[in-house]
Design an enzyme around this catalytic site. Sequence first.
Site, mmCIF file in Angstrom:
data_model
loop_
_atom_site.group_PDB
_atom_site.id
_atom_site.type_symbol
_atom_site.label_atom_id
_atom_site.label_comp_id
_atom_site.label_asym_id
_atom_site.label_seq_id
_atom_site.Cartn_x
_atom_site.Cartn_y
_atom_site.Cartn_z
ATOM 1 N N THR A 82 -30.329 8.291 -25.155
ATOM 2 C CA THR A 82 -30.768 7.211 -24.260
ATOM 3 C C THR A 82 -31.963 7.690 -23.433
ATOM 4 O O THR A 82 -32.352 7.021 -22.472
ATOM 5 C CB THR A 82 -29.644 6.796 -23.280
ATOM 6 O OG1 THR A 82 -29.193 7.979 -22.608
ATOM 7 C CG2 THR A 82 -28.491 6.119 -23.975
ATOM 8 N N GLU A 92 -41.877 3.952 -30.323
ATOM 9 C CA GLU A 92 -41.487 2.601 -29.909
ATOM 10 C C GLU A 92 -42.694 1.680 -29.790
ATOM 11 O O GLU A 92 -43.727 2.123 -29.257
ATOM 12 C CB GLU A 92 -40.827 2.665 -28.518
ATOM 13 C CG GLU A 92 -39.455 3.205 -28.529
ATOM 14 C CD GLU A 92 -38.844 3.276 -27.129
ATOM 15 O OE1 GLU A 92 -38.013 4.155 -26.927
ATOM 16 O OE2 GLU A 92 -39.196 2.461 -26.252
ATOM 17 N N ARG A 101 -29.247 13.388 -13.325
ATOM 18 C CA ARG A 101 -28.476 12.269 -12.751
ATOM 19 C C ARG A 101 -27.777 11.392 -13.798
ATOM 20 O O ARG A 101 -26.598 11.058 -13.672
ATOM 21 C CB ARG A 101 -29.399 11.378 -11.912
ATOM 22 C CG ARG A 101 -29.781 11.945 -10.580
ATOM 23 C CD ARG A 101 -30.807 11.041 -9.932
ATOM 24 N NE ARG A 101 -32.059 11.177 -10.655
ATOM 25 C CZ ARG A 101 -33.144 11.750 -10.168
ATOM 26 N NH1 ARG A 101 -33.159 12.198 -8.945
ATOM 27 N NH2 ARG A 101 -34.245 11.862 -10.894
ATOM 28 N N ILE A 102 -28.544 10.998 -14.849
ATOM 29 C CA ILE A 102 -27.965 10.067 -15.839
ATOM 30 C C ILE A 102 -26.882 10.787 -16.645
ATOM 31 O O ILE A 102 -25.829 10.226 -16.952
ATOM 32 C CB ILE A 102 -29.070 9.471 -16.731
ATOM 33 C CG1 ILE A 102 -30.025 8.621 -15.877
ATOM 34 C CG2 ILE A 102 -28.473 8.630 -17.866
ATOM 35 C CD1 ILE A 102 -31.308 8.181 -16.571
ATOM 36 N N ARG A 139 -35.426 9.908 -24.414
ATOM 37 C CA ARG A 139 -36.728 9.639 -25.028
ATOM 38 C C ARG A 139 -36.653 9.974 -26.514
ATOM 39 O O ARG A 139 -36.064 10.997 -26.901
ATOM 40 C CB ARG A 139 -37.828 10.491 -24.375
ATOM 41 C CG ARG A 139 -38.289 9.988 -23.021
ATOM 42 C CD ARG A 139 -38.978 8.617 -23.096
ATOM 43 N NE ARG A 139 -39.409 8.135 -21.792
ATOM 44 C CZ ARG A 139 -38.739 7.267 -21.036
ATOM 45 N NH1 ARG A 139 -37.572 6.776 -21.440
ATOM 46 N NH2 ARG A 139 -39.243 6.870 -19.884
ATOM 47 N N HIS A 168 -34.162 -0.030 -26.444
ATOM 48 C CA HIS A 168 -34.446 0.579 -25.135
ATOM 49 C C HIS A 168 -33.852 -0.274 -23.988
ATOM 50 O O HIS A 168 -34.570 -0.771 -23.113
ATOM 51 C CB HIS A 168 -35.965 0.767 -24.950
ATOM 52 C CG HIS A 168 -36.309 1.858 -23.972
ATOM 53 N ND1 HIS A 168 -37.382 2.694 -24.137
ATOM 54 C CD2 HIS A 168 -35.729 2.236 -22.799
ATOM 55 C CE1 HIS A 168 -37.449 3.532 -23.117
ATOM 56 N NE2 HIS A 168 -36.451 3.272 -22.298
ATOM 57 N N PHE A 203 -28.507 18.191 -17.688
ATOM 58 C CA PHE A 203 -27.436 17.670 -16.816
ATOM 59 C C PHE A 203 -27.993 17.085 -15.523
ATOM 60 O O PHE A 203 -27.577 17.418 -14.423
ATOM 61 C CB PHE A 203 -26.414 18.780 -16.542
ATOM 62 C CG PHE A 203 -25.028 18.270 -16.252
ATOM 63 C CD1 PHE A 203 -24.281 17.620 -17.232
ATOM 64 C CD2 PHE A 203 -24.455 18.430 -14.998
ATOM 65 C CE1 PHE A 203 -22.997 17.152 -16.962
ATOM 66 C CE2 PHE A 203 -23.170 17.969 -14.714
ATOM 67 C CZ PHE A 203 -22.445 17.326 -15.698
HETATM 68 C C1 DGY Z 1 -37.119 4.859 -17.648
HETATM 69 O O1 DGY Z 1 -36.947 4.434 -16.524
HETATM 70 O O2 DGY Z 1 -37.630 5.941 -17.885
HETATM 71 C C2 DGY Z 1 -36.653 3.988 -18.765
HETATM 72 O O3 DGY Z 1 -36.737 4.593 -19.992
HETATM 73 C C3 DGY Z 1 -37.368 2.671 -18.769
HETATM 74 O O4 DGY Z 1 -36.416 1.800 -18.303
#
Ligand code: DGY
Length: 323
Positions: free
Chosen positions: A240, A271, A158-159, A242, A289, A156
Amino acid sequence: MQPPKVLVTRKWPDNIEKILTKDFDCSFNHQDKPLTPSELKDALKTFDAILSTVTDSLTADILMTKPTQTKIIGNFGVGFNNIDIESAQQQNICVTNTPDVLTDCTADIAILLILMSARRGAEGDRLIRQKRWQGWSPTDMLGQKVTAKTLGIIGFGRIAQATAYKAHFGFNMKIIFYNTSPVPENLTQPVKAHCCGSIDDVLAAADFVSIHCPGSPQNHHLLGEQQLKRMRPNAHLINTARGTLIDTKALVKALQNNWFAGAGLDVFEHEPTIDPALLTLDNVTLLPHLGSATEETRRAMGLRVIDNIKAFFSGQTPRDLIC
Ligand code: DGY
């Protein structure tokens, strides 16, 4: 005094590269080809600062290069799993990242994947392009409703919080989460997020599971076969963060056997190589990505790297210091 010698490992937005040249002696990679391990080793012997990114694997072997000229690695990205932090510390190399500025755009991609997976967006697009669409029918292409469903978040930060905010206020979703450390109430209360006792509890209760953990070695294959089996039959898994967080082989097995309804992936284990089995499956949405890929965010990321190395070379502590 000579300006510090700086290597930018991949192509940055033009105007941001220009800003960098004001204070630094810059080498750019206008061909935008990822550097080889031996080029990275040479760079460590030559440049005062290396401005790396997610595609540069700065392993222990590379970072232990001696003698080392590099004093700071300003990573263009919030994730820094591409850098062996212990070796950087041993070599006295400071490492910084670019948090905050990509939070919203990455959360937008999580929401996009929730919608695409639930409403079969990519599959529908393929249907039309391949001229296989027979027209509307009451039972064609049925997906799952998103509004008011339960979003389960693993990690949990920031994103994750931004994703929860968009899901709760945009789609009236109920938010549940698991985080390894306690999360202050002022971050959970606005979205009425309920803290679960374990990842398994999140997996068992969520209609959508979105994973937002760092791609550290400890989190390698955090979701494997055992965990994926706990998801609900109509659920969707979104990544979103890794690719290494999810065991791809187990995910393929789960999707082939419909253990749950679908997955939306913006990141992959190796990747840009994609497991060929994923390409054959209609119940997975694949994005290249794209998390931080907006003009505004990539500019802001570059400026943040510049702020960090400017602070470092003027003897201050960079705001995004990792080590
Ligand atoms: C990050 O910032 O970690 C992204 O995966 C690359 O944009």
